[in-house]
Scaffold this motif. Structure first.
Motif, PDB file in Angstrom:
ATOM      1  N   ALA A 199       5.422  -8.667 -22.322  1.00 21.09           N
ATOM      2  CA  ALA A 199       5.638  -8.064 -22.060  1.00 21.09           C
ATOM      3  C   ALA A 199       5.812  -6.617 -21.390  1.00 21.09           C
ATOM      4  N   ALA A 200       4.367  -6.129 -21.969  1.00 20.28           N
ATOM      5  CA  ALA A 200       4.101  -4.636 -20.977  1.00 20.28           C
ATOM      6  C   ALA A 200       3.321  -4.913 -20.155  1.00 20.28           C
ATOM      7  N   LYS A 201       2.592  -6.014 -20.154  1.00 19.06           N
ATOM      8  CA  LYS A 201       1.653  -6.615 -19.261  1.00 19.06           C
ATOM      9  C   LYS A 201       3.028  -6.964 -18.212  1.00 19.06           C
ATOM     10  N   GLY A 202       3.618  -7.653 -18.246  1.00 21.41           N
ATOM     11  CA  GLY A 202       4.309  -8.243 -17.284  1.00 21.41           C
ATOM     12  C   GLY A 202       5.301  -7.097 -16.608  1.00 21.41           C
ATOM     13  N   ILE A 203       5.824  -6.407 -17.380  1.00 18.66           N
ATOM     14  CA  ILE A 203       6.158  -4.981 -16.447  1.00 18.66           C
ATOM     15  C   ILE A 203       4.857  -4.201 -15.246  1.00 18.66           C
ATOM     16  N   ILE A 204       4.096  -3.975 -16.452  1.00 22.73           N
ATOM     17  CA  ILE A 204       2.473  -3.308 -14.971  1.00 22.73           C
ATOM     18  C   ILE A 204       2.369  -4.236 -14.408  1.00 22.73           C
ATOM     19  N   ASN A 205       2.022  -5.722 -14.810  1.00 24.32           N
ATOM     20  CA  ASN A 205       1.278  -6.769 -13.350  1.00 24.32           C
ATOM     21  C   ASN A 205       2.391  -6.557 -12.781  1.00 24.32           C
ATOM     22  N   THR A 206       4.060  -6.282 -12.824  1.00 23.67           N
ATOM     23  CA  THR A 206       5.032  -6.422 -11.737  1.00 23.67           C
ATOM     24  C   THR A 206       4.752  -5.544 -10.352  1.00 23.67           C
ATOM     25  N   ILE A 207       4.966  -4.236 -11.135  1.00 20.49           N
ATOM     26  CA  ILE A 207       4.675  -3.067 -10.385  1.00 20.49           C
ATOM     27  C   ILE A 207       2.955  -3.052  -9.136  1.00 20.49           C
ATOM     28  N   ILE A 208       1.987  -3.154  -9.716  1.00 20.32           N
ATOM     29  CA  ILE A 208       0.910  -3.141  -9.306  1.00 20.32           C
ATOM     30  C   ILE A 208       1.405  -3.680  -7.839  1.00 20.32           C
ATOM     31  N   VAL A 209       1.171  -5.842  -8.136  1.00 21.27           N
ATOM     32  CA  VAL A 209       1.476  -7.169  -7.386  1.00 21.27           C
ATOM     33  C   VAL A 209       2.922  -6.809  -6.488  1.00 21.27           C
ATOM     34  N   SER A 210       3.504  -6.116  -7.329  1.00 24.02           N
ATOM     35  CA  SER A 210       4.582  -6.040  -5.938  1.00 24.02           C
ATOM     36  C   SER A 210       4.666  -5.335  -4.858  1.00 24.02           C
ATOM     37  N   ALA A 211       3.278  -3.790  -5.169  1.00 23.60           N
ATOM     38  CA  ALA A 211       3.278  -2.827  -4.681  1.00 23.60           C
ATOM     39  C   ALA A 211       2.479  -3.226  -3.148  1.00 23.60           C
ATOM     40  N   VAL A 212       1.605  -4.171  -3.598  1.00 23.88           N
ATOM     41  CA  VAL A 212       0.213  -4.321  -2.928  1.00 23.88           C
ATOM     42  C   VAL A 212       0.882  -5.139  -1.431  1.00 23.88           C
ATOM     43  N   ALA A 213       1.517  -6.495  -2.346  1.00 19.63           N
ATOM     44  CA  ALA A 213       2.250  -7.592  -1.177  1.00 19.63           C
ATOM     45  C   ALA A 213       3.859  -6.559  -1.112  1.00 19.63           C
ATOM     46  N   GLY A 214       3.930  -5.986  -1.003  1.00 16.81           N
ATOM     47  CA  GLY A 214       5.320  -5.752  -0.574  1.00 16.81           C
ATOM     48  C   GLY A 214       4.503  -4.669   0.247  1.00 16.81           C
ATOM     49  N   TYR A 215       4.117  -3.457   0.295  1.00 13.70           N
ATOM     50  CA  TYR A 215       3.095  -2.916   1.058  1.00 13.70           C
ATOM     51  C   TYR A 215       3.125  -3.913   2.388  1.00 13.70           C
ATOM     52  N   LEU A 216       2.287  -4.640   2.295  1.00  9.77           N
ATOM     53  CA  LEU A 216       2.263  -5.491   3.476  1.00  9.77           C
ATOM     54  C   LEU A 216       2.721  -6.232   4.096  1.00  9.77           C
ATOM     55  N   LEU A 217       4.175  -6.661   3.188  1.00  4.07           N
ATOM     56  CA  LEU A 217       4.808  -7.009   4.493  1.00  4.07           C
ATOM     57  C   LEU A 217       5.629  -6.283   5.137  1.00  4.07           C
ATOM     58  N   ILE A 218       6.301  -4.678   4.820  1.00  3.99           N
ATOM     59  CA  ILE A 218       6.969  -3.895   5.227  1.00  3.99           C
ATOM     60  C   ILE A 218       5.992  -4.096   6.507  1.00  3.99           C
ATOM     61  N   LEU A 219       5.137  -3.342   6.530  1.00  8.33           N
ATOM     62  CA  LEU A 219       4.163  -2.833   7.329  1.00  8.33           C
ATOM     63  C   LEU A 219       4.191  -4.420   8.638  1.00  8.33           C
ATOM     64  N   ALA A 220       4.506  -5.239   8.346  1.00  6.70           N
ATOM     65  CA  ALA A 220       4.343  -6.373   9.236  1.00  6.70           C
ATOM     66  C   ALA A 220       5.579  -6.607  10.091  1.00  6.70           C
ATOM     67  N   VAL A 221       6.363  -6.159   9.789  1.00  9.10           N
ATOM     68  CA  VAL A 221       8.082  -6.053   9.650  1.00  9.10           C
ATOM     69  C   VAL A 221       8.141  -5.267  10.367  1.00  9.10           C
ATOM     70  N   THR A 222       7.694  -3.900  10.332  1.00 11.51           N
ATOM     71  CA  THR A 222       7.588  -2.725  11.455  1.00 11.51           C
ATOM     72  C   THR A 222       6.250  -2.854  12.610  1.00 11.51           C
ATOM     73  N   PHE A 223       5.663  -3.218  12.490  1.00 18.46           N
ATOM     74  CA  PHE A 223       4.823  -3.227  13.176  1.00 18.46           C
ATOM     75  C   PHE A 223       5.335  -3.765  14.638  1.00 18.46           C
ATOM     76  N   ALA A 224       6.164  -5.287  14.485  1.00 20.07           N
ATOM     77  CA  ALA A 224       7.046  -6.150  15.167  1.00 20.07           C
ATOM     78  C   ALA A 224       7.794  -5.793  15.816  1.00 20.07           C
ATOM     79  N   ILE A 225       8.669  -4.642  15.644  1.00 13.81           N
ATOM     80  CA  ILE A 225       9.746  -4.114  15.740  1.00 13.81           C
ATOM     81  C   ILE A 225       9.941  -4.123  17.695  1.00 13.81           C
ATOM     82  N   ARG A 226      10.387  -4.166  18.286  1.00 17.37           N
ATOM     83  CA  ARG A 226      10.075  -3.551  19.998  1.00 17.37           C
ATOM     84  C   ARG A 226      10.911  -2.885  20.351  1.00 17.37           C
ATOM     85  N   ASP A 227      12.133  -2.901  19.726  1.00 20.60           N
ATOM     86  CA  ASP A 227      12.629  -1.649  20.666  1.00 20.60           C
ATOM     87  C   ASP A 227      13.613  -0.791  19.107  1.00 20.60           C
TER      88      ASP A 227
END
Length: 517
Positions: free
Chosen positions: A257-285
């Protein structure tokens, strides 16, 4: 004649905490991680609430806000992981607070957690309805894109999630395992498609410096607007307490349970940042992307449709919609287990009903409770003017974020009070618990105050265009519900609610006692 199997370490530890093994302990450590990762769901909160961040601060909120929130959330998660290791029970936050502070602390923690769980389920499934509605229209099922269509799809999704949850824990584990890989693969596809296939990419300088001043209150400028936009990332990082709520169904729960909490935050932080940047770079106007007349209040769909061909934008919408359906399903699972544990101890009206298990070891009535009140919470989206429906969704995310993080903070505060008297589990912070907990608590106080503010400038009384339909109803909801709970406590519950009720008369022989307040 078959001999009775000796209790496992998990069952012995659960008995020390006062409970017999009633739920089916069939989940692996990966399944435990998977449900929290699925509920955090960067393809859900990261995309469905993207417009909140983009409208408040602009691209800089995406570029700088996400990593800032990720780091601060990790402090909260570390403090919670230590508690989850010490007390691996489905009651989670409520049980920790009761054990460390007494019945009144457990009472309020449990209710804040339950309110947050209902709100986050509502927000997740409403976000899923937004993307599912878009997908249905893309594939030729013309149901429209107005709020009525979205609300009907939202209701249908809640019904679907309730039915699937009633089937059994083995299905839940399998679905969440699939979901974890779907999210990882989905983010990879998003990044590749937007990185290679988008017709236009913004510059690095634009993404990391472009601003939108929508501070609403008339002061603070971009800096204050940026802070309001942090709700996007902070809302996404909710629900990782699911690893604690699934403890009684997880093998080696005091570690997993402890590892589930920590691993969730770390994996989400890294993968989420890549996702958010990809969407933001694609903004046209940027101006068109933020125009409600063009984006219907949900900019990500507009970005995808304008950056990619119909095939690729449709594919990404399908990936996001399925991920969000996984997320809502997992949220109902987690919330129902929290309600089951809270009701098991007599804290909820009709407790016997909500703590009842089906033949498949599922708290089906608790599942129905969560689904019904999640539906009720989003009814305001149909009562306000159509243009304010996204404001109602934003308010639901605020209720979820504030309710859950207050529930996270109370047991962290109590653990700080206990200091060296606290009996740690196998996963512990050692002497670092003090600074980690202090930073976590300061952050929780900050965001709880910040996210009660309206996102729409017409929601401030001093605005000439003030309207009640633009007010952030998150503080009104929280004050009303918490006020009722407080009155109930002082008028009645304090005389009969004693905190967690033991269902095991005595702990196993030679088992160490659990320290109480």
């Amino acid at each position: 004649m078959t001999a009775t199997s000796p209790p496992s370490d998990d069952e012995r530890r659960l008995a020390e905490l006062g409970y017999k093994q009633e739920l089916s302990r069939s989940w692996s450590g990966f399944s435990n991680f998977a449900i929290s990762f699925t509920i955090v769901s960067i393809l859900t909160g990261g995309l469905a609430s993207y417009g909140i961040g983009l409208a408040n601060g602009g691209p800089i909120t995406m570029a700088w806000g996400w990593p800032l929130v990720s780091v601060m959330v990790l402090f909260v998660g570390l403090a919670m992981a230590e508690l989850a290791s010490a007390y691996p029970t489905s009651g989670g936050l409520y049980w920790w607070a009761s054990e460390l502070g007494g019945p009144i602390w457990g009472w309020f923690t449990g209710w804040f957690n339950l309110i947050g769980q209902i709100a986050v389920t509502a927000a997740i499934d409403y976000g899923a309805a937004i993307f599912t509605t878009a997908v249905l229209n893309v594939i030729g099922i013309e149901i429209g894109t107005d709020r009525t269509a979205i609300f009907l799809v939202f209701a249908a999704i809640l019904v679907l999630h309730a039915i699937l949850n009633a089937i059994g824990p083995q299905l839940s584990a399998a679905i969440n395992n699939i979901s974890a890989w779907w999210h990882v693969g989905g983010v990879a596809i998003f990044v590749l498609v937007l990185g290679i296939g988008a017709e236009h990419h913004q510059s690095i300088g634009w993404v990391f410096t472009e601003t939108v001043d929508n501070s609403a209150v008339g002061f603070g400028g971009v800096a204050f607007s940026f802070l309001l936009g942090l709700l996007h990332a902070q809302y996404t990082f909710t629900g990782y307490d699911a690893s604690a709520h699934m403890s009684e169904e997880t093998h080696d729960a005091s570690r997993m349970a402890a590892k589930g909490i920590i691993n969730t935050i770390i994996v989400s932080a890294v993968a989420g940042y890549l996702l958010i940047l990809a969407v933001t770079f694609a903004i046209r106007d940027l101006d068109k992307t933020l125009d409600p007349a063009l984006n219907s209040g949900y900019p990500v769909i507009y970005i995808l449709e304008n950056a990619l061909s119909p095939f690729w934008s449709g594919l990404l919408l399908v990936i996001a919609a399925i991920a969000q359906l996984f997320c809502g399903y997992a949220s109902v699972t987690s919330a129902s287990r929290m309600l089951f544990a809270f009701a098991r101890d007599g804290a909820v009206p009709g407790s016997a009903l909500w703590s009842k298990l089906s033949a498949r070891k599922v708290p089906v009535n608790a599942v129905l409770f969560i689904s019904f009140f999640a539906f009720v919470l989003l009814i305001p989206s149909m009562l306000v003017p159509a243009a304010n429906a996204p404001t109602a969704y934003a308010a639901a995310t605020s209720v979820a974020t504030i309710g859950l993080y207050i529930a996270y903070g109370i047991p962290i505060l109590l653990r700080q009070r206990h200091g060296g008297r606290f009996r740690t589990g196998p996963w512990q912070l050692g002497s670092w618990y003090r600074p980690v907990g202090a930073i976590a608590l300061l952050w929780i106080v900050f965001i709880s105050l910040l996210f009660i503010l309206p996102m729409d400038d017409r929601g401030y009384p001093w605005n000439d265009e003030f309207t009640w339909t633009a007010v952030n109803y998150a503080p009104l909801t929280l004050v009303g519900v918490v006020g009722a709970i407080a009155v109930w406590w002082f008028a009645s519950a304090r005389r009969w609610f004693t905190g967690p009720k033991r269902t095991v008369a005595e702990p196993p022989e030679n088992a160490p006692a659990v320290e109480s307040a």
